[in-house]
Design a protein around this motif. Structure first.
Motif, PDB file in Angstrom:
ATOM      1  N   HIS A 178       0.828  -1.214   0.000  1.00 18.80           N
ATOM      2  CA  HIS A 178       0.000   0.000   0.000  1.00 18.80           C
ATOM      3  C   HIS A 178       0.859   1.260   0.000  1.00 18.80           C
ATOM      4  O   HIS A 178       0.387   2.330   0.381  1.00 18.80           O
TER       5      HIS A 178
ATOM      6  N   CYS B 297      -7.320   0.968  -5.004  1.00 24.44           N
ATOM      7  CA  CYS B 297      -6.812  -0.271  -4.403  1.00 24.44           C
ATOM      8  C   CYS B 297      -7.901  -0.929  -3.560  1.00 24.44           C
ATOM      9  O   CYS B 297      -8.867  -0.275  -3.158  1.00 24.44           O
TER      10      CYS B 297
ATOM     11  N   CYS C 177      -7.703  -1.507  -0.587  1.00 23.51           N
ATOM     12  CA  CYS C 177      -7.704  -0.851   0.726  1.00 23.51           C
ATOM     13  C   CYS C 177      -8.540   0.419   0.706  1.00 23.51           C
ATOM     14  O   CYS C 177      -8.787   1.020   1.748  1.00 23.51           O
TER      15      CYS C 177
ATOM     16  N   CYS D 157      -1.925   2.481  -5.028  1.00 28.79           N
ATOM     17  CA  CYS D 157      -1.058   1.560  -4.282  1.00 28.79           C
ATOM     18  C   CYS D 157      -0.344   0.597  -5.238  1.00 28.79           C
ATOM     19  O   CYS D 157      -0.882   0.218  -6.284  1.00 28.79           O
TER      20      CYS D 157
HETATM   21 ZN   LIG Z   1      -3.888  -0.065  -0.968  1.00 23.83          ZN
END
Ligand SMILES: [Zn+2]
Length: 429
Positions: free
Chosen positions: A262, A272, A274, A279
Motif C-alpha cells: 500500500h 486499491c 484498501c 497503491c
Molecule cells: Zn492499498
C-alpha cells in the motif's frame, strides 16, 4: 525473593537449554565438542544439559564421527517426533491447516476452499478449527504433544494488551486468544480471531500476518538464511513485506510495519482494495494484473488467470508482454524504495505469484531497481527469489510456536486452563 535483574539458576539453566536446542535445531547434527566450541559453554555444562535434553526425549543420538586420534564423537540432533506444530494459512481462496513434526515434515494437511461467504470471519474460524481437528485425528496425534497453532492471516495483527509479544500469550492466559485482526482488504475490522479460535481449542495460539510468517520461514529455512538485514516480499493476490532489521523483525508501534503493497506508486492512480488510490498492489497484485489484462479465461481464478497471462507473454502477445514488463518496472521501483529506506543486504521475492512470475520478471525487476535506487545501497543488495515454495506460509506460521518452544529451552506449553477443564482431549467438537 530474588533481586530484580539477577538471574536465578533456573533462568541460567533455561538459557543453556535454549542455546543448545537452537544450535542443534538449526545446525545439527552436532557433537558435544562442536556444541562447546560454537556456544562457548563449558564441557561440564554441555554434558549436563545435553543429558537433560536426552532424558526429556527432545534430542537423540544419531551416529558418530571419527575424531583425530581420539574416540569417535557422538552426534546429537533434535528428536523430530517428540513434538508437533500446526501452521495455518488463511489464504486468498482457501484455508490450509498443516501438521508438522519438529523437523517440519508435513504429516497431514487439510485444504478447505473459502465458499461464497468469502473471508467471513466466523466461517474462516470454523474452517481452521475443523481443519485442526481433522489433521490431529487423521494422524492420531496426541494434542499434548502439539506446541501450538500458528495462524497466518491477511491484515494487521494486534496481539492484545495482555499478551503483547507472543510468548506470554502462549504460556499465560488468555493466550494468543487476544489477537485482533485488522484486515482492511478482506473486510475484517478488528476481528477477535484469537478469541474465536479459543472457543474451539485449548492449544496455544499464535496469530500473525501472512507476509510476516512467510518472511520468518524464508529467513530461517529459505533464501533469507544468513542475512541480518533483509526484506522478504510476499507477492500474491495482494502484496506485502516482512522487514528484518539487524536480525529482528521490524514491527512498528502496532505491528503494521511492512505494508509495502500500500505504498503509492501513482498519485491519483488506480483504486486499491484498501480504498486508497495508486497503491503498488493495485498495479502488480495478482488480482490487479489479471483484471488489467482482461483476457484471462473466465471463471478460472487468479492462479489460472496469471498462468494464462504468462503463457500469452511467452507466446509473444504484445499486450501480455507489455503488462508484465510494466509489472517488473513497478516492482523494481518499489524495491528501490525498500533499498533506499532500509539498506537491506538481500531482498527475497516469495508468495505464489512470485513463484509463478518470478523467473520471468526477475531480470526486469533487478534492472528497474538499479535504475531507481541510490547507487551505493543498491550495490549492497542482492534481489533473489524465495526457495520455499507454496507451503512457505504454513511453515512460517508453524515457526511461531516453534520459536516460543526453542526460547523456553524445550518446555511444553500449558494449555489454556479455562478450556482445558471443558475439553481435556484438546479440542471441542
Ligand atoms: Zn492499498
Amino acid at each position: 525473593m530474588t533481586a530484580r535483574g539477577k538471574k536465578t539458576v533456573r533462568d541460567l539453566r533455561r538459557g543453556s537449554r535454549s542455546t543448545l536446542l537452537r544450535r542443534l535445531y538449526f545446525d545439527g547434527p552436532l557433537s558435544r565438542q562442536e556444541l562447546g566450541s560454537i556456544t562457548g559453554l563449558s564441557g561440564g555444562s554441555i554434558s549436563n544439559v545435553t543429558g537433560e535434553l536426552l532424558a526429556d526425549g527432545l534430542i537423540e543420538e544419531c551416529g558418530s564421527v571419527e575424531s583425530d586420534g581420539g574416540r569417535p564423537r557422538i552426534l546429537l540432533r533434535v528428536a523430530a517426533g517428540r513434538a508437533h506444530l500446526v501452521g495455518v494459512d488463511v489464504g486468498e481462496t482457501q484455508v490450509r491447516v498443516a501438521l508438522f513434526d519438529l523437523a517440519r515434515t508435513e504429516l497431514a494437511a487439510s485444504d478447505r476452499p473459502l465458499d461464497d461467504r468469502g473471508h467471513d470471519a466466523g466461517h474462516v474460524a470454523e474452517l481452521i478449527l475443523t481443519g485442526l481437528a481433522e489433521v490431529l485425528e487423521r494422524t492420531g496425534t496426541d494434542p499434548g504433544t502439539v506446541l501450538g497453532v500458528g495462524v497466518g492471516v491477511p491484515g494487521i495483527v494486534e496481539q492484545g494488551a495482555v499478551e503483547r509479544g507472543g510468548r506470554v500469550g502462549a504460556r499465560g492466559e488468555p493466550g494468543g486468544a487476544g489477537a485482533v485482526v485488522h484486515g482492511q482488504t478482506v473486510g475484517w475490522d478488528a476481528v477477535p480471531l484469537g478469541r474465536m479460535l479459543r472457543a474451539g481449542t485449548d492449544l496455544p495460539l499464535f496469530v500473525d500476518n501472512g507476509a510476516k510468517t512467510l518472511g520468518q520461514a524464508e529467513m530461517w529455512f529459505g533464501a533469507g538464511r544468513g542475512a541480518r538485514h533483509a526484506v522478504v516480499a510476499l507477492f500474491g493476490s495482494g502484496v506485502g513485506a516482512c522487514v528484518i532489521a539487524d536480525g529482528a523483525r521490524f514491527r512498528g508501534a502496532t505491528s503494521s510495519a511492512g505494508e509495502w503493497g500500500h505504498t503509492k506508486v501513482h498519485v491519483g492512480g488506480r483504486r486499491c482494495r484498501c480504498g486508497a488510490r495508486g497503491c503498488l498492489e493495485a498495479y502488480v497484485g495478482a488480482e490487479a494484473l489479471v483484471a488489467r489484462w482482461g483476457a484471462a479465461p473466465p471463471g478460472g481464478g487468479e492462479k489460472a488467470g496469471l498462468a494464462a497471462l504468462l503463457g500469452a507473454a511467452g507466446a509473444g502477445d504484445p499486450a501480455a508482454v507489455a503488462l508484465l514488463d510494466e509489472a517488473a518496472e513497478y516492482l523494481g521501483a518499489a524495491i528501490a524504495d525498500l533499498v533506499n529506506l532500509f539498506n537491506p543486504e538481500r531482498i527475497v521475492i516469495g508468495g505464489w505469484a512470485g513463484l509463478l512470475l518470478g523467473p520471468r520478471l526477475l531480470p526486469g525487476i533487478r534492472a528497474a531497481a538499479t535504475e531507481y535506487a541510490l547507487r551505493f545501497p543498491r550495490e549492497q543488495t542482492e534481489i533473489v527469489l524465495g526457495t520455499l515454495g507454496p507451503a512457505a506460509v504454513t511453515v512460517g506460521a508453524a515457526t511461531l510456536p516453534l520459536s516460543d518452544f526453542l526460547d523456553s529451552g524445550g518446555e511444553f506449553p500449558r494449555r489454556a486452563e479455562a478450556d482445558a477443564a471443558v475439553a481435556p482431549a484438546g479440542l471441542r467438537a
